[in-house]
Write a protein that holds these residues in place. Sequence first.
Motif, PDB file in Angstrom:
ATOM      1  N   VAL A   1       0.843  -1.194   0.000  1.00 27.07           N
ATOM      2  CA  VAL A   1       0.000   0.000   0.000  1.00 27.07           C
ATOM      3  C   VAL A   1       0.877   1.243   0.000  1.00 27.07           C
ATOM      4  CG1 VAL A   1      -1.564   1.378   1.450  1.00 27.07           C
ATOM      5  CG2 VAL A   1      -2.027  -1.052   1.066  1.00 27.07           C
ATOM      6  N   MET A   2       0.493   2.227  -0.799  1.00 28.85           N
ATOM      7  CA  MET A   2       1.109   3.556  -0.733  1.00 28.85           C
ATOM      8  C   MET A   2       0.014   4.581  -0.491  1.00 28.85           C
ATOM      9  SD  MET A   2       3.287   5.759  -3.555  1.00 28.85           S
ATOM     10  CE  MET A   2       1.823   6.529  -4.268  1.00 28.85           C
ATOM     11  N   ASP A   3       0.202   5.441   0.517  1.00 34.41           N
ATOM     12  CA  ASP A   3      -0.805   6.461   0.781  1.00 34.41           C
ATOM     13  C   ASP A   3      -0.501   7.725  -0.018  1.00 34.41           C
ATOM     14  OD1 ASP A   3       1.151   7.913   2.136  1.00 34.41           O
ATOM     15  OD2 ASP A   3       0.499   7.263   4.126  1.00 34.41           O
ATOM     16  N   SER A   4      -1.300   8.762   0.166  1.00 35.30           N
ATOM     17  CA  SER A   4      -1.172   9.970  -0.650  1.00 35.30           C
ATOM     18  C   SER A   4       0.085  10.765  -0.334  1.00 35.30           C
ATOM     19  CB  SER A   4      -2.405  10.863  -0.465  1.00 35.30           C
ATOM     20  OG  SER A   4      -2.535  11.250   0.897  1.00 35.30           O
ATOM     21  N   THR A   5       0.757  10.462   0.778  1.00 32.74           N
ATOM     22  CA  THR A   5       2.023  11.131   1.102  1.00 32.74           C
ATOM     23  C   THR A   5       3.214  10.399   0.494  1.00 32.74           C
ATOM     24  OG1 THR A   5       2.482   9.913   3.173  1.00 32.74           O
ATOM     25  CG2 THR A   5       1.019  11.833   3.306  1.00 32.74           C
ATOM     26  N   GLY A   6       2.970   9.224  -0.127  1.00 30.33           N
ATOM     27  CA  GLY A   6       4.055   8.432  -0.697  1.00 30.33           C
ATOM     28  C   GLY A   6       4.620   7.402   0.251  1.00 30.33           C
ATOM     29  N   ARG A   7       4.026   7.267   1.426  1.00 31.45           N
ATOM     30  CA  ARG A   7       4.509   6.296   2.408  1.00 31.45           C
ATOM     31  C   ARG A   7       4.029   4.897   2.037  1.00 31.45           C
ATOM     32  NH1 ARG A   7       1.916   3.893   6.618  1.00 31.45           N
ATOM     33  NH2 ARG A   7       3.229   3.026   8.288  1.00 31.45           N
ATOM     34  N   PHE A   8       4.947   3.920   2.050  1.00 31.87           N
ATOM     35  CA  PHE A   8       4.607   2.537   1.759  1.00 31.87           C
ATOM     36  C   PHE A   8       4.441   1.735   3.047  1.00 31.87           C
ATOM     37  CE2 PHE A   8       5.891   3.634  -2.458  1.00 31.87           C
ATOM     38  CZ  PHE A   8       5.327   2.675  -3.297  1.00 31.87           C
ATOM     39  N   SER A   9       3.566   0.746   2.969  1.00 32.23           N
ATOM     40  CA  SER A   9       3.363  -0.168   4.099  1.00 32.23           C
ATOM     41  C   SER A   9       2.813  -1.482   3.575  1.00 32.23           C
ATOM     42  CB  SER A   9       2.402   0.434   5.136  1.00 32.23           C
ATOM     43  OG  SER A   9       1.119   0.652   4.563  1.00 32.23           O
TER      44      SER A   9
END
Length: 543
Positions: free
Chosen positions: A307-315
């Motif tokens: 998953v990547m959120d709108s800030t570009g952080r992956f998890s």
Amino acid sequence: MSKRIVKALVLMLCVPLLTVFACMKAGAAAGFTDVPANAWYTAAVRDMVDRGIMSGAGDGTFRPGKYLTRADFATMLARTALPESELRKYRYNGSFTDVKSNHWANPYVNWASENGIVSGTGNKRFSPGGRLTRQDMAVMLVNYARAMGVSTPPVKGPMYFKDDYAINLYAEDAVYTCARAGIISGSEGYFKPKNYSQRCEAAQVLSMFLKVGQDPRYKVIRKRVEDVSVAAVEFDPGWYSPDIVMGNDVIDGGESIGSVISRTGAKIAVNGGFFGFDTYMPYATIVKDGRLISTFNKYSPAKSAIVMDSTGRFSIEHFTTKVSLTANNPDGTVKSIGDAVVNAKPGATDGARIIFTREWGRKLGFAPKYAVRVDNSGYVVAVYRDQDVDVPNANDGYLIAQRAERPGGNDFIRDMKVGTYVEKKVVYEGSETQDIKLALGVGPQVVRDGWLYGDAYTYGAEGLNNINNFSADRRVCLGIKPEGHLVLLTAYTSLPQLSHVMVSLGCYSAVNLDGGGSSNLYVEGTYYTGPRSRPMNNVIVFK
């Protein structure tokens, strides 16, 4: 004895010693008696020695005019990449019969061979003692640059050596790449490709390469980790534009990895999640640009998703995708469902309520019992019965369709009219974030919270108990480090051993990607594994 006589004797003894020291300073450099201070290669020899890449003959000499062997240059390149502590792990009987584990150059040749920098001379031989030609030195150097991601931009215009005809075809590109970058030079317009390289020349060439070569924005990892040979790249995803690309941009598409890279301009590309070989449908929930384009809940919530959120952080998340629809009809009636799916392939008797987006294709390809078209403002603009339907572009909305009669009621879509307002709500139940810009179901997870993770039970829970989990196979893995960097890695290993590797590389979370015949990892012109002939259904790219 008078003081005058003593002073005279001391002076007589000191003058010869001072003369010797002066001669040594003037006639030798880099700590070697046979390296003149003013030679064209002196600075390069000093550079190589200081870096631990080259050493002397053990008797105070460097022997600059000695011919270089194939094993010598392989050793220099290996020492450029890794310290001796890492290279010692490469001492084993490798693919060459004439470089056994007791050969002095064994670990260096093995490292260079594993990473595509050197090749043999035929019949499973490396010919380690064979003299290295100038053209082969260029080939090895360019192979090293490609493997380690080092660029060698040209500083000279197009050139042509007078003895171009003597350069073997396999070496031509490498020779001119090195020459135009100012790494290797000719003599009076001639390159002399078959001349043998000397130690002083090799020092000069490699020293110049290390000066002019431009390191990439990413970190290349080519070493043995937990006794597994790995090829990996570590980078900050914020430097790129990440995306999930479907084969030919449709949900059941298949496209070669080379075609995906070419048309998207990807700098880094890796195969994504598993898919069916018969249907080419992904076994994954997929989100692109914040739009849900595929639901797959069969193994949820155990199944892993990148998953990547709108800030570009992956998890790495674990969730069940729930899609609810509420129809506000013009007559005032309101009806809701909570089990809609997206771009699923219905059977002839399937009564599922399915949302179809343009990723499905231009037409449904079947005649649904009930279907409506919804525009992007949420209003039904067309109603269909028992007919194939065009799928609108993403800017024009989507379809809701039901292929067959549904036991227990068909009124949800049947009762919609032009003007019905449809509310759509997507919830990723179990995910730590609902702010999902990109998502791709993959798995199984092999590192969790910085610890080794996974066994037969967890692999099975993710629906992946039949991929040779406990035996060596070609794997591709995505890891996330605490600072947010991504690690994309390929190795021939088992899943439990892959867990050890990713933890050793500092990943706090890591997940297996599709592997085997789907294994592809590409980094700016170089395939760390691949390209495979199998068409890919989904690819993770960084542009």
